[in-house]
Design an enzyme around this catalytic site. Structure first.
Site, PDB file in Angstrom:
ATOM      1  N   LYS A  74      -4.980 -11.058  -6.152  1.00  0.00           N
ATOM      2  CA  LYS A  74      -6.203 -11.326  -5.383  1.00  0.00           C
ATOM      3  C   LYS A  74      -7.276 -10.298  -5.752  1.00  0.00           C
ATOM      4  O   LYS A  74      -6.960  -9.142  -6.072  1.00  0.00           O
ATOM      5  CB  LYS A  74      -5.917 -11.297  -3.873  1.00  0.00           C
ATOM      6  CG  LYS A  74      -5.629  -9.930  -3.343  1.00  0.00           C
ATOM      7  CD  LYS A  74      -5.615  -9.862  -1.821  1.00  0.00           C
ATOM      8  CE  LYS A  74      -5.373  -8.396  -1.447  1.00  0.00           C
ATOM      9  NZ  LYS A  74      -5.128  -8.132  -0.062  1.00  0.00           N
ATOM     10  N   LYS A 106       0.823  -1.210   0.000  1.00  0.00           N
ATOM     11  CA  LYS A 106       0.000   0.000   0.000  1.00  0.00           C
ATOM     12  C   LYS A 106       0.857   1.261   0.000  1.00  0.00           C
ATOM     13  O   LYS A 106       0.503   2.239  -0.647  1.00  0.00           O
ATOM     14  CB  LYS A 106      -0.944   0.014   1.214  1.00  0.00           C
ATOM     15  CG  LYS A 106      -2.091  -0.988   1.095  1.00  0.00           C
ATOM     16  CD  LYS A 106      -3.065  -0.821   2.250  1.00  0.00           C
ATOM     17  CE  LYS A 106      -4.142  -1.903   2.231  1.00  0.00           C
ATOM     18  NZ  LYS A 106      -5.050  -1.785   3.379  1.00  0.00           N
ATOM     19  N   LYS A 134     -10.694  -4.270  -4.150  1.00  0.00           N
ATOM     20  CA  LYS A 134     -11.335  -3.025  -4.567  1.00  0.00           C
ATOM     21  C   LYS A 134     -10.332  -2.042  -5.148  1.00  0.00           C
ATOM     22  O   LYS A 134     -10.711  -1.087  -5.796  1.00  0.00           O
ATOM     23  CB  LYS A 134     -12.064  -2.397  -3.387  1.00  0.00           C
ATOM     24  CG  LYS A 134     -11.123  -2.097  -2.222  1.00  0.00           C
ATOM     25  CD  LYS A 134     -11.841  -1.790  -0.938  1.00  0.00           C
ATOM     26  CE  LYS A 134     -10.859  -1.593   0.204  1.00  0.00           C
ATOM     27  NZ  LYS A 134     -10.581  -2.775   1.013  1.00  0.00           N
TER      28      LYS A 134
HETATM   29  P1  TYM Z   1     -10.478  -6.177   4.342  1.00  0.00           P
HETATM   30  O1  TYM Z   1     -11.495  -5.147   4.685  1.00  0.00           O
HETATM   31  O2  TYM Z   1      -9.500  -5.864   3.263  1.00  0.00           O
HETATM   32  O3  TYM Z   1     -11.179  -7.523   3.952  1.00  0.00           O
HETATM   33  C1  TYM Z   1     -12.159  -8.124   4.777  1.00  0.00           C
HETATM   34  C2  TYM Z   1     -11.996  -9.641   4.762  1.00  0.00           C
HETATM   35  O4  TYM Z   1     -12.074 -10.141   3.433  1.00  0.00           O
HETATM   36  C3  TYM Z   1     -10.958 -10.979   3.169  1.00  0.00           C
HETATM   37  N1  TYM Z   1     -10.593 -10.849   1.748  1.00  0.00           N
HETATM   38  C4  TYM Z   1     -10.481 -11.875   0.896  1.00  0.00           C
HETATM   39  N2  TYM Z   1     -10.666 -13.206   1.049  1.00  0.00           N
HETATM   40  C5  TYM Z   1     -10.492 -13.994  -0.041  1.00  0.00           C
HETATM   41  N3  TYM Z   1     -10.148 -13.526  -1.273  1.00  0.00           N
HETATM   42  C6  TYM Z   1      -9.946 -12.203  -1.469  1.00  0.00           C
HETATM   43  N4  TYM Z   1      -9.633 -11.750  -2.695  1.00  0.00           N
HETATM   44  C7  TYM Z   1     -10.119 -11.313  -0.350  1.00  0.00           C
HETATM   45  N5  TYM Z   1     -10.023  -9.971  -0.212  1.00  0.00           N
HETATM   46  C8  TYM Z   1     -10.307  -9.701   1.071  1.00  0.00           C
HETATM   47  C9  TYM Z   1      -9.849 -10.470   4.075  1.00  0.00           C
HETATM   48  O5  TYM Z   1      -8.893 -11.465   4.314  1.00  0.00           O
HETATM   49  C10 TYM Z   1     -10.631 -10.078   5.323  1.00  0.00           C
HETATM   50  O6  TYM Z   1     -10.809 -11.187   6.172  1.00  0.00           O
HETATM   51  N6  TYM Z   1      -7.105  -5.664   7.974  1.00  0.00           N
HETATM   52  C11 TYM Z   1      -8.412  -6.215   7.647  1.00  0.00           C
HETATM   53  C12 TYM Z   1      -9.543  -5.647   8.496  1.00  0.00           C
HETATM   54  C13 TYM Z   1      -9.389  -5.800   9.974  1.00  0.00           C
HETATM   55  C14 TYM Z   1      -9.499  -7.012  10.710  1.00  0.00           C
HETATM   56  C15 TYM Z   1      -9.338  -6.627  12.076  1.00  0.00           C
HETATM   57  C16 TYM Z   1      -9.706  -8.338  10.361  1.00  0.00           C
HETATM   58  C17 TYM Z   1      -9.172  -4.792  10.864  1.00  0.00           C
HETATM   59  N7  TYM Z   1      -9.146  -5.282  12.127  1.00  0.00           N
HETATM   60  C18 TYM Z   1      -9.360  -7.574  13.086  1.00  0.00           C
HETATM   61  C19 TYM Z   1      -9.734  -9.288  11.387  1.00  0.00           C
HETATM   62  C20 TYM Z   1      -9.556  -8.910  12.727  1.00  0.00           C
HETATM   63  C21 TYM Z   1      -8.718  -5.885   6.206  1.00  0.00           C
HETATM   64  O7  TYM Z   1      -8.202  -4.947   5.662  1.00  0.00           O
HETATM   65  O8  TYM Z   1      -9.697  -6.626   5.665  1.00  0.00           O
END
Ligand code: TYM
Length: 331
Positions: free
Chosen positions: A195, A112, A198
């Site tokens: 992957k 990022k 967005k």
């Molecule tokens: P975020 O908002 O990017 O994504 C949310 C969840 O979706 C999963 N994910 C995917 N799984 C499979 N294939 C994909 N292409 C894909 N893209 C996204 C992510 O693995 C995630 O589980 N840092 C985290 C948010 C967060 C969080 C937390 C998660 C903040 N605090 C505490 C767990 C526990 C994030 O950016 O997810």
């Protein structure tokens, strides 16, 4: 009951199929057997520039989508991260236990910040994974359902919990990472080596709130591979493999059975059927989300109740942590 915590960013407004298949599907299933805490992580969302009105709107849209997907506020605690200041109160303590080099090794930060231009990347983007650790540890979570891309952040979380425990005495539960067997890493439809995300061009990303016509078009235009056989082969056929994975995860049909069903048929047939499977899934989610958004006051009331419950649990952890690190108790 085991405790579960997970979070999702509200950044795009609509979630995508990767979010659903990697994480949200597990969120819904886990409510049955655990005490679950689920949050929309708006604090994490401002680590990259955000428009204030859009962020507010997207936070509501995200909460409505979670409900539409089956998160049940009677069984889980659903809330907005910024409503629970204890996440930040713990985050500071954890930051003071995190090595500069350790934070610098986080691959999501490297990706990022490179995209932002390293000089203009914020300190918040750098400390992002530490706040994530605080999200988890402040609830003493046993399990964290996420997609594959979050593994490294979960390892940091465990390292920080272990470090705190050994320095100040047993305080934190070490959380386990729950990654699903199928769908943990859904790939972009246009660039199946990346992957689904967005932050790539929208043509390769199926948003749950897309118009069904747009969804069908994205699937029809998915990049497939040379050759004509419909078989899962991640190295030589990443595009077809991804379509099979999405189909299998949504329809519950094992990939081997899909390979048999599509033997001797063309990529077009697979895409046509997949478009139907996806439409069947997203159409009611989209409708239900819009209904929920019509009653904003009710949605806000639900989130307020969730935050009140979350603060109660989180406050207990912060109290214990502040005492252990040596802060004078306020009288
Ligand atoms: P975020 O908002 O990017 O994504 C949310 C969840 O979706 C999963 N994910 C995917 N799984 C499979 N294939 C994909 N292409 C894909 N893209 C996204 C992510 O693995 C995630 O589980 N840092 C985290 C948010 C967060 C969080 C937390 C998660 C903040 N605090 C505490 C767990 C526990 C994030 O950016 O997810």
């Amino acid at each position: 009951l085991p405790r579960v915590l997970s979070g999702i960013q509200p950044t795009a407004g609509s979630f995508h199929l990767g979010n659903h298949l990697g994480a949200l599907r597990q969120w819904v299933a886990l409510q049955e057997t655990t005490e679950a805490f689920y949050c929309v992580v708006d604090l994490h969302a401002i680590t990259l520039p955000q428009d204030p009105e859009e962020l507010r709107r997207n936070t509501l849209v995200s909460a409505a989508q979670l409900l539409a997907l089956g998160v049940d506020p009677q069984r889980s605690t659903l809330f907005v991260q910024s409503h629970v200041p204890q996440h930040l109160q713990l985050s500071w303590v954890l930051e003071c236990l995190t090595g500069f080099g350790e934070a610098g090794r986080m691959t999501q930060f490297k990706d990022k910040s490179q995209r932002e231009g390293t000089a203009s990347a914020s300190v918040g983007l750098f400390t992002y994974p530490v706040l994530q650790a605080a999200d988890i540890l402040v609830y003493q979570a046993d399990q964290v359902p996420v997609g594959e891309d979050q593994r490294q952040h979960l390892e940091l979380t465990r390292d920080l919990a272990t470090r705190f425990n050994s320095r100040f005495g047993e305080t934190f539960t070490l959380p386990e990472t729950l990654v699903p067997a199928g769908g943990a890493r859904i790939m972009d439809l246009q660039s199946p080596d990346k992957k689904m995300s967005k932050s790539l061009p929208p043509a390769g990303c199926v948003f749950l709130l897309d118009d069904p016509k747009v969804t069908a078009k994205k699937i029809r235009s998915a990049v497939t591979d040379t050759g004509r056989e419909i078989v899962a082969d991640p190295v030589n056929k990443p595009g077809v493999t991804n379509l099979l994975a999405i189909h299998s995860a949504l329809s519950g049909t094992p990939v081997a059975e899909l390979e048999e069903r599509f033997a001797g048929r063309g990529y077009g047939d697979l895409k046509k059927e997949l478009a139907e499977v996806v439409a069947e899934f997203v159409t009611p989610v989209r409708e239900r989300t819009n209904e929920l958004l019509d009653d904003r006051a009710e949605l806000e009331r639900l989130l307020a109740a969730g935050a009140a419950r979350a603060r109660e649990v989180a406050a207990g952890t912060v109290r214990a942590v502040y005492e252990r690190v040596g802060f004078l108790a306020p009288v």
